[in-house]
Motif scaffolding. Structure first.
Motif, PDB file in Angstrom:
ATOM      1  N   MET A  84       0.845  -1.189   0.000  1.00  0.00           N
ATOM      2  CA  MET A  84       0.000   0.000   0.000  1.00  0.00           C
ATOM      3  C   MET A  84       0.887   1.248   0.000  1.00  0.00           C
ATOM      4  SD  MET A  84      -2.253  -2.093   2.702  1.00  0.00           S
ATOM      5  CE  MET A  84      -1.584  -1.348   4.069  1.00  0.00           C
ATOM      6  N   ASP A  85       0.459   2.237  -0.729  1.00  0.00           N
ATOM      7  CA  ASP A  85       1.082   3.559  -0.727  1.00  0.00           C
ATOM      8  C   ASP A  85       2.540   3.569  -1.181  1.00  0.00           C
ATOM      9  OD1 ASP A  85       0.356   6.176  -0.413  1.00  0.00           O
ATOM     10  OD2 ASP A  85       0.927   6.296   1.688  1.00  0.00           O
ATOM     11  N   PRO A  86       2.867   2.865  -2.267  1.00  0.00           N
ATOM     12  CA  PRO A  86       4.264   2.892  -2.720  1.00  0.00           C
ATOM     13  C   PRO A  86       4.682   4.296  -3.140  1.00  0.00           C
ATOM     14  CG  PRO A  86       2.866   1.880  -4.376  1.00  0.00           C
ATOM     15  CD  PRO A  86       2.006   2.111  -3.162  1.00  0.00           C
ATOM     16  N   GLY A  87       5.957   4.595  -2.947  1.00  0.00           N
ATOM     17  CA  GLY A  87       6.512   5.881  -3.347  1.00  0.00           C
ATOM     18  C   GLY A  87       6.417   6.986  -2.319  1.00  0.00           C
ATOM     19  N   THR A  88       5.874   6.694  -1.136  1.00  0.00           N
ATOM     20  CA  THR A  88       5.669   7.779  -0.165  1.00  0.00           C
ATOM     21  C   THR A  88       6.742   7.874   0.909  1.00  0.00           C
ATOM     22  OG1 THR A  88       4.300   6.376   1.218  1.00  0.00           O
ATOM     23  CG2 THR A  88       3.165   7.739  -0.413  1.00  0.00           C
ATOM     24  N   ASN A  89       7.710   6.971   0.912  1.00  0.00           N
ATOM     25  CA  ASN A  89       8.746   6.970   1.949  1.00  0.00           C
ATOM     26  C   ASN A  89       8.145   6.853   3.344  1.00  0.00           C
ATOM     27  OD1 ASN A  89      11.254   6.924   0.640  1.00  0.00           O
ATOM     28  ND2 ASN A  89      10.983   9.056   0.039  1.00  0.00           N
ATOM     29  N   THR A  90       7.679   5.673   3.654  1.00  0.00           N
ATOM     30  CA  THR A  90       7.022   5.377   4.929  1.00  0.00           C
ATOM     31  C   THR A  90       8.062   5.111   6.014  1.00  0.00           C
ATOM     32  OG1 THR A  90       5.181   4.433   3.708  1.00  0.00           O
ATOM     33  CG2 THR A  90       5.340   3.879   6.031  1.00  0.00           C
ATOM     34  N   ASN A  91       7.866   5.740   7.175  1.00  0.00           N
ATOM     35  CA  ASN A  91       8.784   5.611   8.310  1.00  0.00           C
ATOM     36  C   ASN A  91       8.327   4.628   9.373  1.00  0.00           C
ATOM     37  OD1 ASN A  91      10.624   7.496   7.430  1.00  0.00           O
ATOM     38  ND2 ASN A  91       9.660   9.185   8.511  1.00  0.00           N
ATOM     39  N   HIS A  92       7.011   4.524   9.575  1.00  0.00           N
ATOM     40  CA  HIS A  92       6.534   3.782  10.734  1.00  0.00           C
ATOM     41  C   HIS A  92       5.133   3.241  10.466  1.00  0.00           C
ATOM     42  CE1 HIS A  92       6.862   2.753  14.996  1.00  0.00           C
ATOM     43  NE2 HIS A  92       5.588   3.040  15.093  1.00  0.00           N
ATOM     44  N   VAL A  93       4.829   2.095  11.056  1.00  0.00           N
ATOM     45  CA  VAL A  93       3.505   1.495  10.985  1.00  0.00           C
ATOM     46  C   VAL A  93       3.075   1.060  12.382  1.00  0.00           C
ATOM     47  CG1 VAL A  93       3.567   0.716   8.588  1.00  0.00           C
ATOM     48  CG2 VAL A  93       4.570  -0.728  10.359  1.00  0.00           C
ATOM     49  N   ALA A  94       1.767   1.075  12.631  1.00  0.00           N
ATOM     50  CA  ALA A  94       1.233   0.619  13.919  1.00  0.00           C
ATOM     51  C   ALA A  94      -0.176   0.089  13.711  1.00  0.00           C
ATOM     52  CB  ALA A  94       1.208   1.766  14.926  1.00  0.00           C
ATOM     53  N   PHE A  95      -0.470  -1.064  14.330  1.00  0.00           N
ATOM     54  CA  PHE A  95      -1.807  -1.629  14.314  1.00  0.00           C
ATOM     55  C   PHE A  95      -2.620  -1.058  15.469  1.00  0.00           C
ATOM     56  CE2 PHE A  95       0.244  -4.942  11.815  1.00  0.00           C
ATOM     57  CZ  PHE A  95      -0.746  -5.298  10.910  1.00  0.00           C
ATOM     58  N   SER A  96      -3.924  -0.904  15.248  1.00  0.00           N
ATOM     59  CA  SER A  96      -4.823  -0.548  16.345  1.00  0.00           C
ATOM     60  C   SER A  96      -4.922  -1.755  17.282  1.00  0.00           C
ATOM     61  CB  SER A  96      -6.201  -0.169  15.801  1.00  0.00           C
ATOM     62  OG  SER A  96      -6.786  -1.264  15.115  1.00  0.00           O
ATOM     63  N   PRO A  97      -5.287  -1.531  18.537  1.00  0.00           N
ATOM     64  CA  PRO A  97      -5.351  -2.641  19.497  1.00  0.00           C
ATOM     65  C   PRO A  97      -6.298  -3.771  19.089  1.00  0.00           C
ATOM     66  CG  PRO A  97      -5.435  -0.557  20.650  1.00  0.00           C
ATOM     67  CD  PRO A  97      -5.535  -0.241  19.184  1.00  0.00           C
ATOM     68  N   ASP A  98      -7.339  -3.475  18.316  1.00  0.00           N
ATOM     69  CA  ASP A  98      -8.257  -4.524  17.871  1.00  0.00           C
ATOM     70  C   ASP A  98      -7.814  -5.164  16.556  1.00  0.00           C
ATOM     71  OD1 ASP A  98      -8.879  -2.585  15.968  1.00  0.00           O
ATOM     72  OD2 ASP A  98     -10.931  -2.284  16.684  1.00  0.00           O
ATOM     73  N   GLY A  99      -6.744  -4.652  15.944  1.00  0.00           N
ATOM     74  CA  GLY A  99      -6.206  -5.210  14.716  1.00  0.00           C
ATOM     75  C   GLY A  99      -6.968  -4.848  13.457  1.00  0.00           C
ATOM     76  N   GLN A 100      -8.024  -4.061  13.577  1.00  0.00           N
ATOM     77  CA  GLN A 100      -8.836  -3.706  12.413  1.00  0.00           C
ATOM     78  C   GLN A 100      -8.187  -2.636  11.533  1.00  0.00           C
ATOM     79  OE1 GLN A 100     -12.991  -2.880  13.063  1.00  0.00           O
ATOM     80  NE2 GLN A 100     -13.042  -4.247  14.826  1.00  0.00           N
ATOM     81  N   TYR A 101      -7.284  -1.859  12.113  1.00  0.00           N
ATOM     82  CA  TYR A 101      -6.709  -0.731  11.391  1.00  0.00           C
ATOM     83  C   TYR A 101      -5.190  -0.752  11.483  1.00  0.00           C
ATOM     84  CZ  TYR A 101     -11.521   0.638  12.082  1.00  0.00           C
ATOM     85  OH  TYR A 101     -12.891   0.635  12.132  1.00  0.00           O
ATOM     86  N   LEU A 102      -4.576  -0.210  10.458  1.00  0.00           N
ATOM     87  CA  LEU A 102      -3.128  -0.062  10.405  1.00  0.00           C
ATOM     88  C   LEU A 102      -2.855   1.379  10.009  1.00  0.00           C
ATOM     89  CD1 LEU A 102      -0.244  -1.380  10.305  1.00  0.00           C
ATOM     90  CD2 LEU A 102      -0.689  -1.778   7.870  1.00  0.00           C
ATOM     91  N   THR A 103      -2.002   2.046  10.748  1.00  0.00           N
ATOM     92  CA  THR A 103      -1.654   3.417  10.399  1.00  0.00           C
ATOM     93  C   THR A 103      -0.227   3.463   9.897  1.00  0.00           C
ATOM     94  OG1 THR A 103      -1.689   5.715  11.157  1.00  0.00           O
ATOM     95  CG2 THR A 103      -0.904   4.092  12.711  1.00  0.00           C
ATOM     96  N   SER A 104       0.021   4.391   8.979  1.00  0.00           N
ATOM     97  CA  SER A 104       1.371   4.593   8.460  1.00  0.00           C
ATOM     98  C   SER A 104       1.656   6.086   8.409  1.00  0.00           C
ATOM     99  CB  SER A 104       1.538   3.977   7.071  1.00  0.00           C
ATOM    100  OG  SER A 104       0.723   4.628   6.112  1.00  0.00           O
ATOM    101  N   VAL A 105       2.926   6.418   8.640  1.00  0.00           N
ATOM    102  CA  VAL A 105       3.368   7.813   8.587  1.00  0.00           C
ATOM    103  C   VAL A 105       4.710   7.866   7.879  1.00  0.00           C
ATOM    104  CG1 VAL A 105       2.137   8.485  10.696  1.00  0.00           C
ATOM    105  CG2 VAL A 105       4.495   7.684  10.855  1.00  0.00           C
ATOM    106  N   GLY A 106       5.082   9.062   7.412  1.00  0.00           N
ATOM    107  CA  GLY A 106       6.357   9.168   6.730  1.00  0.00           C
ATOM    108  C   GLY A 106       6.704  10.572   6.292  1.00  0.00           C
ATOM    109  N   PHE A 107       7.463  10.624   5.211  1.00  0.00           N
ATOM    110  CA  PHE A 107       8.031  11.872   4.725  1.00  0.00           C
ATOM    111  C   PHE A 107       6.984  12.847   4.194  1.00  0.00           C
ATOM    112  CE2 PHE A 107      11.650   9.157   4.932  1.00  0.00           C
ATOM    113  CZ  PHE A 107      12.725  10.000   5.190  1.00  0.00           C
ATOM    114  N   ASP A 108       5.800  12.369   3.837  1.00  0.00           N
ATOM    115  CA  ASP A 108       4.778  13.248   3.256  1.00  0.00           C
ATOM    116  C   ASP A 108       3.970  14.000   4.308  1.00  0.00           C
ATOM    117  OD1 ASP A 108       3.204  11.202   4.250  1.00  0.00           O
ATOM    118  OD2 ASP A 108       2.226  10.754   2.346  1.00  0.00           O
ATOM    119  N   ALA A 109       4.313  13.849   5.595  1.00  0.00           N
ATOM    120  CA  ALA A 109       3.672  14.561   6.712  1.00  0.00           C
ATOM    121  C   ALA A 109       2.198  14.190   6.890  1.00  0.00           C
ATOM    122  CB  ALA A 109       3.835  16.072   6.584  1.00  0.00           C
ATOM    123  N   ALA A 110       1.783  13.067   6.335  1.00  0.00           N
ATOM    124  CA  ALA A 110       0.390  12.622   6.445  1.00  0.00           C
ATOM    125  C   ALA A 110       0.293  11.414   7.369  1.00  0.00           C
ATOM    126  CB  ALA A 110      -0.160  12.260   5.072  1.00  0.00           C
TER     127      ALA A 110
END
Length: 178
Positions: A83-109
């Motif tokens: 997911m989201d190739p080309g965005t320079n992702t720094n970090h990922v984290a799952f929500s405690p229930d495992g339903q969601y995954l968040t990503s952050v990186g160089f694009d400040a989003a």
């Protein structure tokens, strides 16, 4: 090694590296004096900056720099989706229930994904003024923190896969919060 995380049951360790790999280790064998070799290695095309197990230990997500977010089967090592190739992702984290995954990186989003379908659920552009280094959920999944190169940490409301308002911004650091 850039980052290492335990599986929820504590039986495995995933290590992410600047060498473009993630190794998944069987701790029961290693700690019992067995041969210290990874169960499997997950190859990437770029440095791997972050790694996270899903709460049930079945998925492993990697923040694969310019490759974006990659979700793997944490038991077999099979690549499931990118997911989201080309965005320079720094970090990922799952929500405690495992339903969601968040990503952050160089694009400040801050991006919120369905880790099973790969669908983008929510995106908060310009969540920080510059690169975001990390994100983490609180224990009940109602808050998400983010921190970055703008020397701030922020707390966001989180509900049903969507980011709400920025509740707090913590400043005072004179350099990146990672």
């Amino acid at each position: 090694i850039q980052e290492s995380v335990f599986s929820p049951d504590g039986a495995r360790l995933a290590t992410a590296s600047f060498d473009g790999t993630v190794a998944v280790w069987d701790l029961d064998t290693s700690l019992a004096g067995g041969e210290v070799v990874p169960l499997f290695t997950l190859p990437h095309e770029a440095i791997v900056l972050g790694v996270a197990f899903s709460p049930d230990g079945q998925l492993l997500a990697t923040a694969a720099g310019r490759e974006g977010v990659i979700v793997w089967d944490a038991v077999t090592g099979e690549k499931l989706r990118t997911m989201d190739p080309g965005t320079n992702t720094n970090h990922v984290a799952f929500s405690p229930d495992g339903q969601y995954l968040t990503s952050v990186g160089f694009d400040a989003a801050i991006n919120v994904w369905d880790p099973y379908s790969g669908q983008l659920i929510d995106r908060r552009a310009n969540a920080h003024n510059t690169t975001i280094q990390t994100a983490a959920f609180n224990s009940d999944g109602t808050r998400l923190s983010s921190s970055g190169n703008d020397n701030t940490a922020r707390i966001w409301e989180f509900s049903d896969g969507e980011l709400g308002q920025n509740l707090f911004t913590f400043g005072g650091h004179t350099d990146t919060i990672g």
